[in-house]
Design a protein around this motif. Structure first.
Motif, PDB file in Angstrom:
ATOM      1  N   ASP A 116       0.805  -1.218   0.000  1.00  0.00           N
ATOM      2  CA  ASP A 116       0.000   0.000   0.000  1.00  0.00           C
ATOM      3  C   ASP A 116       0.843   1.276   0.000  1.00  0.00           C
ATOM      4  O   ASP A 116       0.350   2.346   0.335  1.00  0.00           O
ATOM      5  CB  ASP A 116      -0.939   0.011   1.212  1.00  0.00           C
ATOM      6  CG  ASP A 116      -0.177   0.047   2.528  1.00  0.00           C
ATOM      7  OD1 ASP A 116       0.989  -0.408   2.544  1.00  0.00           O
ATOM      8  OD2 ASP A 116      -0.735   0.531   3.529  1.00  0.00           O
ATOM      9  N   ALA A 117       2.132   1.161  -0.367  1.00  0.00           N
ATOM     10  CA  ALA A 117       3.006   2.333  -0.354  1.00  0.00           C
ATOM     11  C   ALA A 117       2.525   3.408  -1.323  1.00  0.00           C
ATOM     12  O   ALA A 117       2.476   4.598  -0.982  1.00  0.00           O
ATOM     13  CB  ALA A 117       4.438   1.920  -0.700  1.00  0.00           C
ATOM     14  N   LYS A 119      -0.489   3.830  -2.475  1.00  0.00           N
ATOM     15  CA  LYS A 119      -1.749   4.373  -1.969  1.00  0.00           C
ATOM     16  C   LYS A 119      -1.495   5.368  -0.840  1.00  0.00           C
ATOM     17  O   LYS A 119      -2.197   6.383  -0.708  1.00  0.00           O
ATOM     18  CB  LYS A 119      -2.643   3.244  -1.475  1.00  0.00           C
ATOM     19  CG  LYS A 119      -4.009   3.703  -0.958  1.00  0.00           C
ATOM     20  CD  LYS A 119      -4.851   2.531  -0.500  1.00  0.00           C
ATOM     21  CE  LYS A 119      -6.257   2.969  -0.082  1.00  0.00           C
ATOM     22  NZ  LYS A 119      -6.238   3.920   1.032  1.00  0.00           N
ATOM     23  N   ALA A 120      -0.474   5.080  -0.016  1.00  0.00           N
ATOM     24  CA  ALA A 120      -0.148   5.983   1.088  1.00  0.00           C
ATOM     25  C   ALA A 120       0.234   7.359   0.574  1.00  0.00           C
ATOM     26  O   ALA A 120      -0.216   8.389   1.102  1.00  0.00           O
ATOM     27  CB  ALA A 120       0.990   5.389   1.920  1.00  0.00           C
ATOM     28  N   ILE A 121       1.049   7.398  -0.473  1.00  0.00           N
ATOM     29  CA  ILE A 121       1.461   8.680  -1.046  1.00  0.00           C
ATOM     30  C   ILE A 121       0.271   9.395  -1.685  1.00  0.00           C
ATOM     31  O   ILE A 121       0.093  10.610  -1.532  1.00  0.00           O
ATOM     32  CB  ILE A 121       2.582   8.475  -2.083  1.00  0.00           C
ATOM     33  CG1 ILE A 121       3.809   7.806  -1.428  1.00  0.00           C
ATOM     34  CG2 ILE A 121       2.977   9.796  -2.710  1.00  0.00           C
ATOM     35  CD1 ILE A 121       4.416   8.606  -0.303  1.00  0.00           C
ATOM     36  N   GLU A 122      -0.556   8.640  -2.402  1.00  0.00           N
ATOM     37  CA  GLU A 122      -1.740   9.233  -3.044  1.00  0.00           C
ATOM     38  C   GLU A 122      -2.685   9.831  -1.998  1.00  0.00           C
ATOM     39  O   GLU A 122      -3.219  10.934  -2.186  1.00  0.00           O
ATOM     40  CB  GLU A 122      -2.477   8.166  -3.858  1.00  0.00           C
ATOM     41  CG  GLU A 122      -1.708   7.687  -5.089  1.00  0.00           C
ATOM     42  CD  GLU A 122      -2.427   6.556  -5.791  1.00  0.00           C
ATOM     43  OE1 GLU A 122      -3.521   6.159  -5.327  1.00  0.00           O
ATOM     44  OE2 GLU A 122      -1.898   6.050  -6.806  1.00  0.00           O
ATOM     45  N   ASP A 123      -2.889   9.109  -0.894  1.00  0.00           N
ATOM     46  CA  ASP A 123      -3.790   9.592   0.153  1.00  0.00           C
ATOM     47  C   ASP A 123      -3.248  10.858   0.810  1.00  0.00           C
ATOM     48  O   ASP A 123      -4.014  11.773   1.150  1.00  0.00           O
ATOM     49  CB  ASP A 123      -4.010   8.510   1.204  1.00  0.00           C
ATOM     50  CG  ASP A 123      -4.849   7.347   0.677  1.00  0.00           C
ATOM     51  OD1 ASP A 123      -5.434   7.498  -0.410  1.00  0.00           O
ATOM     52  OD2 ASP A 123      -4.906   6.301   1.355  1.00  0.00           O
ATOM     53  N   LEU A 124      -1.938  10.909   1.010  1.00  0.00           N
ATOM     54  CA  LEU A 124      -1.340  12.103   1.617  1.00  0.00           C
ATOM     55  C   LEU A 124      -1.485  13.316   0.691  1.00  0.00           C
ATOM     56  O   LEU A 124      -1.805  14.421   1.146  1.00  0.00           O
ATOM     57  CB  LEU A 124       0.144  11.853   1.917  1.00  0.00           C
ATOM     58  CG  LEU A 124       0.444  10.882   3.063  1.00  0.00           C
ATOM     59  CD1 LEU A 124       1.933  10.619   3.169  1.00  0.00           C
ATOM     60  CD2 LEU A 124      -0.085  11.430   4.384  1.00  0.00           C
ATOM     61  N   LYS A 125      -1.272  13.100  -0.602  1.00  0.00           N
ATOM     62  CA  LYS A 125      -1.431  14.200  -1.553  1.00  0.00           C
ATOM     63  C   LYS A 125      -2.887  14.656  -1.625  1.00  0.00           C
ATOM     64  O   LYS A 125      -3.164  15.836  -1.819  1.00  0.00           O
ATOM     65  CB  LYS A 125      -0.925  13.775  -2.933  1.00  0.00           C
ATOM     66  CG  LYS A 125       0.593  13.604  -2.994  1.00  0.00           C
ATOM     67  CD  LYS A 125       1.069  13.205  -4.381  1.00  0.00           C
ATOM     68  CE  LYS A 125       2.585  13.120  -4.438  1.00  0.00           C
ATOM     69  NZ  LYS A 125       3.083  12.715  -5.780  1.00  0.00           N
ATOM     70  N   PRO A 222       1.684   1.792   5.660  1.00  0.00           N
ATOM     71  CA  PRO A 222       1.929   3.235   5.494  1.00  0.00           C
ATOM     72  C   PRO A 222       0.665   4.021   5.198  1.00  0.00           C
ATOM     73  O   PRO A 222       0.557   5.202   5.557  1.00  0.00           O
ATOM     74  CB  PRO A 222       2.903   3.287   4.305  1.00  0.00           C
ATOM     75  CG  PRO A 222       3.556   1.952   4.275  1.00  0.00           C
ATOM     76  CD  PRO A 222       2.520   0.982   4.761  1.00  0.00           C
ATOM     77  N   SER A 223      -0.318   3.407   4.541  1.00  0.00           N
ATOM     78  CA  SER A 223      -1.553   4.114   4.206  1.00  0.00           C
ATOM     79  C   SER A 223      -2.325   4.546   5.449  1.00  0.00           C
ATOM     80  O   SER A 223      -3.167   5.448   5.385  1.00  0.00           O
ATOM     81  CB  SER A 223      -2.451   3.233   3.325  1.00  0.00           C
ATOM     82  OG  SER A 223      -2.792   2.029   3.994  1.00  0.00           O
ATOM     83  N   LYS A 224      -2.033   3.918   6.593  1.00  0.00           N
ATOM     84  CA  LYS A 224      -2.714   4.289   7.835  1.00  0.00           C
ATOM     85  C   LYS A 224      -2.256   5.651   8.356  1.00  0.00           C
ATOM     86  O   LYS A 224      -2.897   6.221   9.241  1.00  0.00           O
ATOM     87  CB  LYS A 224      -2.483   3.221   8.903  1.00  0.00           C
ATOM     88  CG  LYS A 224      -3.105   1.862   8.579  1.00  0.00           C
ATOM     89  CD  LYS A 224      -4.617   1.963   8.401  1.00  0.00           C
ATOM     90  CE  LYS A 224      -5.229   0.597   8.125  1.00  0.00           C
ATOM     91  NZ  LYS A 224      -6.689   0.674   7.906  1.00  0.00           N
ATOM     92  N   VAL A 225      -1.142   6.150   7.825  1.00  0.00           N
ATOM     93  CA  VAL A 225      -0.688   7.490   8.223  1.00  0.00           C
ATOM     94  C   VAL A 225      -1.729   8.524   7.799  1.00  0.00           C
ATOM     95  O   VAL A 225      -2.093   9.418   8.567  1.00  0.00           O
ATOM     96  CB  VAL A 225       0.683   7.810   7.597  1.00  0.00           C
ATOM     97  CG1 VAL A 225       1.074   9.263   7.877  1.00  0.00           C
ATOM     98  CG2 VAL A 225       1.747   6.863   8.135  1.00  0.00           C
ATOM     99  N   ALA A 226      -2.213   8.410   6.563  1.00  0.00           N
ATOM    100  CA  ALA A 226      -3.252   9.324   6.092  1.00  0.00           C
ATOM    101  C   ALA A 226      -4.533   9.147   6.906  1.00  0.00           C
ATOM    102  O   ALA A 226      -5.230  10.125   7.205  1.00  0.00           O
ATOM    103  CB  ALA A 226      -3.525   9.085   4.606  1.00  0.00           C
TER     104      ALA A 226
END
Length: 290
Positions: A116-117, A119-125, A222-226
């Motif tokens: 999900d790396a 996806k994590a970046i996409e969600d943060l953006k 990592p997606s859980k950060v968002a």
């Protein structure tokens, strides 16, 4: 995973046994991968003593009375152990092993991104967080490759723990920067402490990283950060809604009471009723942060 031996008398199985016996004392994801690989091959590990973890380099231990070094090439250079220079040119992750003063071989590992790396970046953006940077102790070539695949413009590799600290201190000089750092290793502990919000990966993270962090992601996703950021924003929004509601209704009832227009029932509603409404409003968080 591949092995390369610089000493002819060191078999592949012996090399994996040495490396895994040392790495079992580390919480680093690479160390766990090596130990799991040794277990899959049925290799018996040896007990290590006098374990010393050197941040940004690797591990120094004693196995059967011999000093064994396992880590990166910087570790061997630190202890003045000669190794083939071509190891420095390999783009894959290299785990070298030295017994005494001799380099006996290395393991080559191909790095992969977490599922999900991206996806994590996409969600943060999507949350308007665009200044995303990668700080890593891995080789610059590996870090640059992953950054390109994730759509991250700024990526810095070959960083020791003090290098990460210096980079973060530079970012903190701009008071407008609110910095959140995500890490999982003992090397990340100083940066987690220095950032405004330190986020550690709980499953694979080292004890030092978890204890230092402000937030711990239990699932190592990592997606859980968002998700955590959305939860924080929604929580703040609901808190202000509840405060405004409570003060507004209480002030209204107070004014009506001063004019003789409010009875005991209105006072009860202003107290108990508003508390119940606030609780129901807070329960909405369970759906909002999914």
């Amino acid at each position: 995973m591949q092995s390369c031996r610089t000493q002819p008398d060191t078999s592949e199985e012996r090399l994996i046994q040495l490396v895994a016996s040392v790495e079992k004392n580390s919480t680093h994801p690479i160390a766990k991968a090596i130990v799991d690989y040794a277990g899959q091959r049925g290799i018996t590990l040896m007990p290590a003593t006098e374990v010393k973890e050197i941040a940004g380099h690797g591990l120094e231990t004693m196995l059967n009375g011999e000093r064994v070094l396992v880590g990166n090439t910087r570790l061997l250079s630190r202890h003045q152990v000669d190794y083939p220079q071509e190891l420095s040119d390999i783009t894959d992750t290299v785990v070298v092993c030295a017994v005494g003063t001799k380099c006996v071989g290395c393991l080559l590992l191909s790095d992969t991104l977490k599922e999900d790396a991206a996806k994590a970046i996409e969600d943060l953006k999507a949350l308007n967080i665009n200044n995303i940077q990668i700080l890593s102790g891995d080789k610059q070539a590996i870090v640059t490759n992953f950054a390109g695949r994730l759509g991250v413009a700024q990526a810095y590799g070959d960083l020791l723990p003090e290098g990460k600290v210096e980079h973060l201190e530079e970012l903190r000089r701009d008071a407008a920067n609110q910095i959140a750092f995500v890490g999982d290793g003992i090397n990340d502990a100083p940066v987690l402490a220095l950032s405004h919000v330190g986020i550690a990966m709980g499953g694979l993270g080292s004890g030092a990283a978890i204890e230092t962090a402000d937030v711990v992601i239990q699932t190592d996703q990592p997606s859980k950060v968002a998700t955590a950021i959305r939860a924080g924003r929604q929580t703040r929004r609901i808190i202000w809604q509840n405060i405004s509601l409570a003060f507004g209704i209480k002030m209204l009832v107070l004014v009506l009471g001063a004019g003789g227009l409010a009875t005991l029932w209105e006072a009860v509603f202003a107290d108990v009723g508003v508390a119940l409404i606030a609780i129901v409003n807070a329960i909405r968080l369970q759906k909002l942060i999914k």
